[in-house]
Design an enzyme around this catalytic site. Sequence first.
Site, PDB file in Angstrom:
ATOM      1  N   ASP A 202      62.000 109.120  23.173  1.00 50.43           N
ATOM      2  CA  ASP A 202      60.520 108.887  23.133  1.00 50.43           C
ATOM      3  C   ASP A 202      59.577 110.110  23.298  1.00 50.43           C
ATOM      4  OD1 ASP A 202      61.280 106.319  22.614  1.00 50.43           O
ATOM      5  OD2 ASP A 202      61.279 105.762  24.771  1.00 50.43           O
TER       6      ASP A 202
ATOM      7  N   LYS B  11      68.417 107.519  20.415  1.00 43.73           N
ATOM      8  CA  LYS B  11      67.416 106.261  19.655  1.00 43.73           C
ATOM      9  C   LYS B  11      66.210 107.204  19.391  1.00 43.73           C
ATOM     10  CE  LYS B  11      64.697 103.335  22.241  1.00 43.73           C
ATOM     11  NZ  LYS B  11      63.415 103.511  21.473  1.00 43.73           N
TER      12      LYS B  11
ATOM     13  N   LYS C  87      62.590  98.240  14.344  1.00 47.32           N
ATOM     14  CA  LYS C  87      62.250  96.663  14.849  1.00 47.32           C
ATOM     15  C   LYS C  87      61.441  96.247  13.234  1.00 47.32           C
ATOM     16  CE  LYS C  87      61.760  97.386  19.726  1.00 47.32           C
ATOM     17  NZ  LYS C  87      61.532  98.931  19.620  1.00 47.32           N
ATOM     18  N   LEU C  88      62.087  96.330  12.190  1.00 44.06           N
ATOM     19  CA  LEU C  88      61.441  95.682  10.991  1.00 44.06           C
ATOM     20  C   LEU C  88      61.142  94.206  11.078  1.00 44.06           C
ATOM     21  CD1 LEU C  88      63.208  97.586   7.876  1.00 44.06           C
ATOM     22  CD2 LEU C  88      61.429  98.314   9.522  1.00 44.06           C
TER      23      LEU C  88
ATOM     24  N   THR D 226      61.907  93.524  26.154  1.00 43.04           N
ATOM     25  CA  THR D 226      61.926  93.311  27.804  1.00 43.04           C
ATOM     26  C   THR D 226      60.680  93.362  28.445  1.00 43.04           C
ATOM     27  OG1 THR D 226      62.618  95.995  27.647  1.00 43.04           O
ATOM     28  CG2 THR D 226      64.300  94.347  27.717  1.00 43.04           C
TER      29      THR D 226
END
Length: 244
Positions: A10, A32, A61-62, A122
């Site tokens: 990130d 990721k 996350k399409l 989450t």
Amino acid sequence: MHTPFIVALDFPSKQEVERFLRPFAGTPLFVKVGMELYYQEGPAIVAFLKEQGHAVFLDLKLHDIPNTVKQAMKGLARVGADLVNVHAAGGRRMMEAAIEGLDAGTPSGRMRPRCIAVTQLTSTDERMLHEELWISRPLAETVAHYAALAKESGLDGVVCSANEAAFIKERCGASFLAVTPGIRFADDAAHDQVRVVTPRKARALGSDYIVVGRSLTRAADPLGAYARLQHEWNGGERESTTPT
């Protein structure tokens, strides 16, 4: 995709990624790439990471109409990621279209990227689910339904809290992947995630892969933190010093 640890890169730039990965030189990781990094660096960041020997989860996350998702996945299949995802809330037809796009776009001789569905973020709790999203069913029931829908649509697994992994496995089968973010060491802050667990507990609950971000990327000693992650996953209670 052998290691169960997915390191969330990130960061806003390739330079920061390179700086973080430097201590891990020669150690293949599962990393990721999310929206922040991908939207800044584009497909080149995936190519760079693959050249370094890392497996890549492209976490975009399409969530769109089926044809748009299909065409997007055709393109992503050529990027070289090992794992991609969609939002289960897009529905059965959208998820089926995602697989169709991946099948159509994967180059000959290369394995199709695995595709998983986000059930509920989450950061979502019961209050948000009911009051903001207007979903009346309990959170756990919603997650289970989305997981079953993803399996029926041909997906390989779901993104879910570790607390939900066991009943997803029970409903969808042991081979259906449970990829779980919201992983923190016991002495870490939860930040903006509310359904968090430790690495050791995640394994006990049935997670196949755990996504770990700030506990590693903001650690004073990332290599030592990664070693601790391995140690705790394997049932240890004391911090290890070197990764295996």
